[in-house]
Design a protein around this motif. Structure first.
Motif, PDB file in Angstrom:
ATOM      1  N   HIS A 150       8.699 -73.448  23.007  1.00  0.00           N
ATOM      2  CA  HIS A 150       8.501 -72.425  21.977  1.00  0.00           C
ATOM      3  C   HIS A 150       9.681 -72.330  21.013  1.00  0.00           C
ATOM      4  N   GLN A 151      10.597 -73.270  21.085  1.00  0.00           N
ATOM      5  CA  GLN A 151      11.800 -73.254  20.255  1.00  0.00           C
ATOM      6  C   GLN A 151      12.659 -72.038  20.556  1.00  0.00           C
ATOM      7  N   GLY A 152      12.615 -71.563  21.821  1.00  0.00           N
ATOM      8  CA  GLY A 152      13.380 -70.396  22.225  1.00  0.00           C
ATOM      9  C   GLY A 152      14.491 -70.752  23.192  1.00  0.00           C
ATOM     10  N   SER A 153      15.069 -69.730  23.800  1.00  0.00           N
ATOM     11  CA  SER A 153      16.167 -69.926  24.759  1.00  0.00           C
ATOM     12  C   SER A 153      16.057 -68.908  25.881  1.00  0.00           C
ATOM     13  N   ILE A 154      16.684 -69.229  27.012  1.00  0.00           N
ATOM     14  CA  ILE A 154      16.702 -68.307  28.150  1.00  0.00           C
ATOM     15  C   ILE A 154      18.076 -68.375  28.803  1.00  0.00           C
ATOM     16  N   GLU A 155      18.569 -67.220  29.221  1.00  0.00           N
ATOM     17  CA  GLU A 155      19.852 -67.149  29.924  1.00  0.00           C
ATOM     18  C   GLU A 155      19.773 -66.060  30.979  1.00  0.00           C
ATOM     19  N   VAL A 156      20.719 -66.087  31.910  1.00  0.00           N
ATOM     20  CA  VAL A 156      20.720 -65.117  32.988  1.00  0.00           C
ATOM     21  C   VAL A 156      22.099 -64.470  33.107  1.00  0.00           C
ATOM     22  N   ASN A 157      22.091 -63.171  33.331  1.00  0.00           N
ATOM     23  CA  ASN A 157      23.313 -62.413  33.641  1.00  0.00           C
ATOM     24  C   ASN A 157      23.075 -61.720  34.978  1.00  0.00           C
ATOM     25  N   SER A 158      23.959 -61.951  35.933  1.00  0.00           N
ATOM     26  CA  SER A 158      23.716 -61.394  37.266  1.00  0.00           C
ATOM     27  C   SER A 158      25.017 -61.131  38.011  1.00  0.00           C
ATOM     28  N   GLN A 159      24.972 -60.114  38.860  1.00  0.00           N
ATOM     29  CA  GLN A 159      26.080 -59.808  39.769  1.00  0.00           C
ATOM     30  C   GLN A 159      25.500 -59.598  41.159  1.00  0.00           C
ATOM     31  N   PRO A 160      26.069 -60.254  42.151  1.00  0.00           N
ATOM     32  CA  PRO A 160      25.572 -60.069  43.520  1.00  0.00           C
ATOM     33  C   PRO A 160      25.597 -58.598  43.933  1.00  0.00           C
ATOM     34  N   ASP A 161      24.527 -58.177  44.587  1.00  0.00           N
ATOM     35  CA  ASP A 161      24.357 -56.815  45.104  1.00  0.00           C
ATOM     36  C   ASP A 161      24.235 -55.762  44.000  1.00  0.00           C
ATOM     37  N   VAL A 162      24.149 -56.184  42.739  1.00  0.00           N
ATOM     38  CA  VAL A 162      23.974 -55.241  41.627  1.00  0.00           C
ATOM     39  C   VAL A 162      22.624 -55.454  40.944  1.00  0.00           C
ATOM     40  N   GLY A 163      22.309 -56.711  40.630  1.00  0.00           N
ATOM     41  CA  GLY A 163      21.039 -56.996  39.980  1.00  0.00           C
ATOM     42  C   GLY A 163      21.150 -58.164  39.014  1.00  0.00           C
ATOM     43  N   SER A 164      20.013 -58.530  38.410  1.00  0.00           N
ATOM     44  CA  SER A 164      19.959 -59.671  37.487  1.00  0.00           C
ATOM     45  C   SER A 164      19.186 -59.291  36.230  1.00  0.00           C
ATOM     46  N   GLU A 165      19.559 -59.969  35.143  1.00  0.00           N
ATOM     47  CA  GLU A 165      18.831 -59.804  33.886  1.00  0.00           C
ATOM     48  C   GLU A 165      18.556 -61.191  33.297  1.00  0.00           C
ATOM     49  N   PHE A 166      17.292 -61.485  33.076  1.00  0.00           N
ATOM     50  CA  PHE A 166      16.890 -62.724  32.411  1.00  0.00           C
ATOM     51  C   PHE A 166      16.546 -62.380  30.960  1.00  0.00           C
ATOM     52  N   LEU A 167      17.227 -63.038  30.035  1.00  0.00           N
ATOM     53  CA  LEU A 167      17.094 -62.747  28.612  1.00  0.00           C
ATOM     54  C   LEU A 167      16.403 -63.931  27.918  1.00  0.00           C
ATOM     55  N   VAL A 168      15.254 -63.680  27.306  1.00  0.00           N
ATOM     56  CA  VAL A 168      14.468 -64.720  26.626  1.00  0.00           C
ATOM     57  C   VAL A 168      14.379 -64.381  25.145  1.00  0.00           C
ATOM     58  N   THR A 169      14.623 -65.381  24.302  1.00  0.00           N
ATOM     59  CA  THR A 169      14.432 -65.202  22.856  1.00  0.00           C
ATOM     60  C   THR A 169      13.400 -66.222  22.371  1.00  0.00           C
ATOM     61  N   LEU A 170      12.467 -65.750  21.560  1.00  0.00           N
ATOM     62  CA  LEU A 170      11.405 -66.606  21.025  1.00  0.00           C
ATOM     63  C   LEU A 170      11.221 -66.302  19.541  1.00  0.00           C
ATOM     64  N   PRO A 171      10.998 -67.322  18.718  1.00  0.00           N
ATOM     65  CA  PRO A 171      10.730 -67.072  17.294  1.00  0.00           C
ATOM     66  C   PRO A 171       9.336 -66.474  17.108  1.00  0.00           C
ATOM     67  N   LEU A 172       9.215 -65.552  16.176  1.00  0.00           N
ATOM     68  CA  LEU A 172       7.917 -64.954  15.859  1.00  0.00           C
ATOM     69  C   LEU A 172       7.258 -65.625  14.664  1.00  0.00           C
ATOM     70  N   SER A 173       8.043 -66.278  13.840  1.00  0.00           N
ATOM     71  CA  SER A 173       7.526 -66.870  12.602  1.00  0.00           C
ATOM     72  C   SER A 173       7.057 -68.300  12.828  1.00  0.00           C
ATOM     73  N   HIS A 174       6.137 -68.743  11.973  1.00  0.00           N
ATOM     74  CA  HIS A 174       5.640 -70.114  12.020  1.00  0.00           C
ATOM     75  C   HIS A 174       6.721 -71.123  11.643  1.00  0.00           C
ATOM     76  N   ARG A 175       7.730 -70.686  10.916  1.00  0.00           N
ATOM     77  CA  ARG A 175       8.702 -71.631  10.364  1.00  0.00           C
ATOM     78  C   ARG A 175       9.467 -72.387  11.448  1.00  0.00           C
ATOM     79  N   ALA A 176       9.560 -71.798  12.642  1.00  0.00           N
ATOM     80  CA  ALA A 176      10.278 -72.460  13.735  1.00  0.00           C
ATOM     81  C   ALA A 176       9.555 -73.716  14.215  1.00  0.00           C
ATOM     82  N   TYR A 177       8.270 -73.848  13.845  1.00  0.00           N
ATOM     83  CA  TYR A 177       7.473 -74.964  14.362  1.00  0.00           C
ATOM     84  C   TYR A 177       7.194 -76.028  13.306  1.00  0.00           C
ATOM     85  N   GLU A 178       7.823 -75.914  12.152  1.00  0.00           N
ATOM     86  CA  GLU A 178       7.596 -76.899  11.096  1.00  0.00           C
ATOM     87  C   GLU A 178       8.046 -78.284  11.545  1.00  0.00           C
ATOM     88  N   GLY A 179       7.156 -79.253  11.390  1.00  0.00           N
ATOM     89  CA  GLY A 179       7.468 -80.632  11.729  1.00  0.00           C
ATOM     90  C   GLY A 179       7.463 -80.933  13.215  1.00  0.00           C
TER      91      GLY A 179
END
Length: 481
Positions: A150-179
């Motif tokens: 999807h021309q996006g990215s994913i990363e994770v931020n986590s600390q043991p015994d505290v919790g995790s956060e998965f962060l996903v970014t995706l383009p909403l516009s058609h322009r990311a898919y040109e070509g």
């Protein structure tokens, strides 16, 4: 087990570059809530505070719904897998610079820093942290592949015994898919017509036409949904000259005024629907030749038969792929070109095969003849009568048919693929060939009999058509005889 098999199949498609994005204009909030509904029951059983947080009630963008669901299902499933009872899991969604930002945050067992570095590798699991929750080790790897597709990215931020956060970014516009390869846009008018925002253009990497076709081919789009109409304009305007109409009545007027090369129309429209417009077009002798493609969400067999009975050339059911629509248009134009060549050949042989008209003793039986057939009969009669008239012009030809010059030009070009000037020259050269075959006339006589003032120019045109001069052709015929 079924999910595991599907994930393995998805991996195989990605590896072989056969995974295709089917992008559709989607309300992300509604889709997210649909995914989260799968986890409401387990959230109640584990007494987990499970909520969606959003800055707005509506976020619209181009995404592949199926792959988006797989991404979010995997991330939320992992969150529940490693979050103890009486904790919380939150899904956050926001938009920043035409980019969708998604966050799945839990109060689970967390992930060690060293483990985070290899977390998205295939067959990597957190199973040793929770031996009661078996894992295949391919879920997060597949998530990363789908996000990057999807021309996006994913990363994770986590600390043991505290919790995790998965962060996903995706383009909403058609322009990311040109070509980009393996990308299709699914067109549907199911979005509310109150959302009358300008639809964004979508690129297409599959359909190409040559420069001549770009200059000549025009399309009339008849669609009452302004978003879908704008979308169709954007995907076709780079290849074709586009004319727009908002209902069947306006579409009929535009068809008469501009005589497009083909029409794409919806069925359900105010004032005049698509089928009534098709019927009116097919009953008009000036525009009855125009091919028509109907678009509709009505996909029953009776609806298709009704459209075909009205004389349409193709029927495309919504939702549809923009690539598929372009392919159907190209195929339809190619079929028309073949029909033009066949029609020209048939009429040339039918009329020019008799240099002396045969007058029947009895009047012919009355026949029902379609407008295009009748038009070509009249054209050939005028051509026969004016064959030796060197002063014949396109305007004079049109007057003989009681038609305007523009209508005559466009209709003749649409039916046989030749402009009036090219058609006149073609008929005269073919008649000249017949006269040369008779062996009764010299080159100059044949030139004047076929409307050429200059025998030299006639010889040039003849050689261009048949690869040899009239005199050479005559000698060859004598030798063969």
């Amino acid at each position: 087990m079924l999910r595991l098999v599907n994930q393995i199949l998805d991996f195989r498609k990605i590896e072989n570059r056969k995974m295709k994005l089917l992008l559709e204009r989607t309300d992300v909030i509604i889709l997210l809530e649909r995914v989260m509904d799968n986890f409401r029951l387990i959230a109640e059983e584990k007494h987990i505070d499970f909520r969606l947080h959003s800055q707005t009630d509506n976020i619209s963008g181009w995404i592949d719904q199926d792959k988006f669901e797989k991404v979010m299902f995997n991330l939320i499933s992992n969150a529940f897998k490693y979050t103890p009872d009486h904790k919380s899991i939150a899904v956050w969604v926001s938009v920043k610079d035409e980019t969708l930002v998604l966050s799945v945050k839990d109060e689970g067992i967390g992930i060690d820093l060293k483990k985070q570095q290899s977390l998205f590798q295939r067959f990597e699991t957190l199973v040793r942290y929770n031996i009661l929750q078996p894992s295949s080790g391919i879920g997060l790897s597949l998530v990363r592949e789908l996000v990057e597709l999807h021309q996006g990215s994913i990363e994770v931020n986590s600390q043991p015994d505290v919790g995790s956060e998965f962060l996903v970014t995706l383009p909403l516009s058609h322009r990311a898919y040109e070509g980009k390869e393996n990308t299709e846009f699914i067109v549907n008018d199911s979005l509310s017509t109150e959302q009358q925002e300008a639809a964004e253009a979508c690129p297409d990497t599959c359909t190409e036409v040559d420069d001549q076709e770009k200059e000549l081919v025009s399309v009339l789009i008849v669609e009452d949904n302004s978003e879908l109409r704008t979308f169709l304009y954007d995907i076709l305007s780079e290849t074709y000259k586009v004319i727009e109409a908002t209902n069947g009545q306006e579409g009929l007027q535009q068809a008469v005024q501009y005589m497009p090369d083909f029409v794409i129309s919806d069925i359900m429209m105010p004032m005049m629907d698509g089928l009534d417009m098709v019927k009116a077009i097919k009953c008009n002798r000036d525009i009855c030749h125009i091919p028509i493609i109907l678009l509709s969400a009505k996909s029953s067999l009776d609806d298709r038969i009704s459209g075909l009975e009205q004389g349409i050339d193709d029927y495309v059911t919504k939702p549809f792929s923009s690539t598929y629509l372009k392919a159907r248009i190209k195929s339809l134009l190619n079929q028309r070109k073949q029909l033009q060549e066949l029609y020209l050949k048939q009429w040339s042989e039918r009329k020019l095969g008799h240099s002396i008209p045969v007058v029947p003793i009895e009047p012919p039986q009355p026949e029902i003849v379609c407008f295009d057939e009748l038009f070509m009969q009249q054209v050939m009669e005028v051509m026969e009568k004016q064959m030796d008239n060197s002063e014949l012009t396109v305007d004079r030809f049109a007057q003989e048919l009681a038609m305007g010059r523009t209508v005559f030009y466009q209709k003749l070009k649409a039916i046989i693929g030749l402009s009036p000037v090219d058609f006149i020259r073609e008929m005269r050269i073919k008649r000249a060939k017949q006269l040369m075959e008779s062996g009764e006339y010299n080159v100059s006589s044949v030139a004047y009999m076929t409307g050429f003032n200059d025998p030299k120019y006639f010889s040039k045109c003849f050689k261009k058509q048949f690869g040899m001069s009239p005199s050479e052709y005559g000698k060859e015929r004598k030798q063969n005889d």
